[in-house]
Every structure is written in C-alpha cells, then in structure tokens.
Enzyme design. Structure first.
Site, mmCIF file in Angstrom:
data_model
loop_
_atom_site.group_PDB
_atom_site.id
_atom_site.type_symbol
_atom_site.label_atom_id
_atom_site.label_comp_id
_atom_site.label_asym_id
_atom_site.label_seq_id
_atom_site.Cartn_x
_atom_site.Cartn_y
_atom_site.Cartn_z
ATOM 1 C CB THR A 109 -0.914 0.036 1.242
ATOM 2 O OG1 THR A 109 -0.090 0.145 2.417
ATOM 3 C CG2 THR A 109 -1.745 -1.228 1.333
ATOM 4 C CG ASP A 204 18.103 -2.116 2.388
ATOM 5 O OD1 ASP A 204 17.933 -2.546 3.538
ATOM 6 O OD2 ASP A 204 17.308 -2.313 1.453
#
Length: 210
Positions: A109, A204
């Site tokens: 979403t 990351d």
C-alpha cells in the site's frame, strides 16, 4: 524559518551527495558521508535558533556572550534510516534531547505502519527537528509529524537528505507549518515509490542489508 522548502546547495553538500548516490560507494563510506553531510545540513536547519546572553570571563575581560536560549531542542529520528542523520546532528548538538518514531512502509500500500514511539517531554517548549534521509511519498513523514503534534510539538522542522516532488507536495498539504530542509529535490518517484535518480534505500546502504 518562513519558506516551506530549503534546498542546501552548498558545494560540499552537493559533492558529498554525489558520492553517496554512486552505487560503488561502500557501506562504510556511505555511513561516513551521511554523518558528514548531516552536520552540514544541521547548520541550515538550526540557523534561526533563539539566542540569549550570559556573562563569561575571557582570558582578558568579562563579556556578555551569546548562548542558545530556552529548553534544549529535540531531535526525532524516524527509524531506522533516520539514525544515520541523527548521529551527525548529535555530534554538532550533543545536548539535544532525542526521540524515536518507528514507522515502516507497507510495500503493497506504501502506507506507514507505526511500531514504536518514544519522545522527550515538554515538546511544546522545544524546537523539534525530525530527521529521515528520504522524503519519498511523504506518507511516513506526514504520519510522524502527526504523532509529534499529537505529543504537543508546535515548532517542528523536517530534515532530509533527498526529497521527491510528490513528498514535498504531500508534506506541504498536510503540514504547511513544517519547513523542510534537504540537499536535493530529485525528479520523481518510480512505480515502487522510490526516489529517482535517488541513491537507493538509505537504510539498506547505511546498514549493509541490501
């Protein structure tokens, strides 16, 4: 700060940002650069901190010298990537109070999901600086500012490394009273909600979890 968006175009900021964008930059290098650039951005976001004076003695004489006024400001890291900016700003302002807002983005979403919230007391009496490297869709940032306002904050600034036009517009619509300070506004978001050309996922790259 009166304007809603400030892009810090200082040559050192832009140079370090380019190094961070390069996919060949190592995790250690990315982390170091993020700490360095966060300090440069911190100069801009704290430019209008209120000052008062106190009497001190230099080696030569007494003087009324400027010092920061009011309660210590609050730095709020939007986890997890916000910690990379937080570390650098804290080196510059070690007396700041620190809080954390835990939000992750639902990949289906693209909406934020809250999992943690812990902030200093008396936010209504403090300048509150929320930090997150990326202002992409703006959904997580808007949700974080909603939480901070609900906790009493009235004087909030948002510090990020990169922004997308969509995120800037979303923040302006939801929180027009919250100035944004960033190093660059990139072209757009891709279909996955990532900033393009961007620098990938800041978390990351910072933590080596790519």
């Amino acid at each position: 700060m009166t304007q809603h968006l400030t892009v810090v175009d200082h040559p050192l900021v832009q140079h370090k940002l380019t190094l961070m964008r390069d996919k060949g930059t190592s995790t250690a290098g990315f982390r170091r650069l993020l700490r360095e650039i966060s300090q440069l951005l911190a100069y801009e976001v704290t430019r209008e901190l209120p000052l008062t004076t106190q009497n001190i003695e230099t080696p030569l004489q007494e003087m009324e010298a400027p010092v920061l006024a009011g309660k210590k400001l609050a730095l709020i890291s939007i986890l997890r990537a916000g910690n990379g900016l937080l570390d650098g700003v804290l080196e510059l302002i070690p007396s700041a109070r620190v809080g954390f807002v835990g939000l992750y983005r639902d990949e289906e979403t693209l909406e934020p999901v809250q999992y943690y919230f812990k902030v200093p007391e008396s936010l209504e009496d403090r300048l509150v600086i929320a930090v997150d490297p990326m202002l992409a869709t703006g959904n997580s940032s808007v949700a974080a500012i909603d939480l901070l306002k609900n906790a009493g904050a009235t004087n909030i600034r948002f510090l990020c490394l990169l922004a997308a036009p969509e995120g800037v517009a979303r923040m302006k619509e939801a929180h027009p009273d919250v100035p944004i300070v960033t190093a660059a506004v990139d072209k757009q978001l891709n279909e996955k909600g990532y900033i393009v050309p961007g620098l990938g996922d800041a978390g990351d790259r910072m933590f080596g979890t790519q």
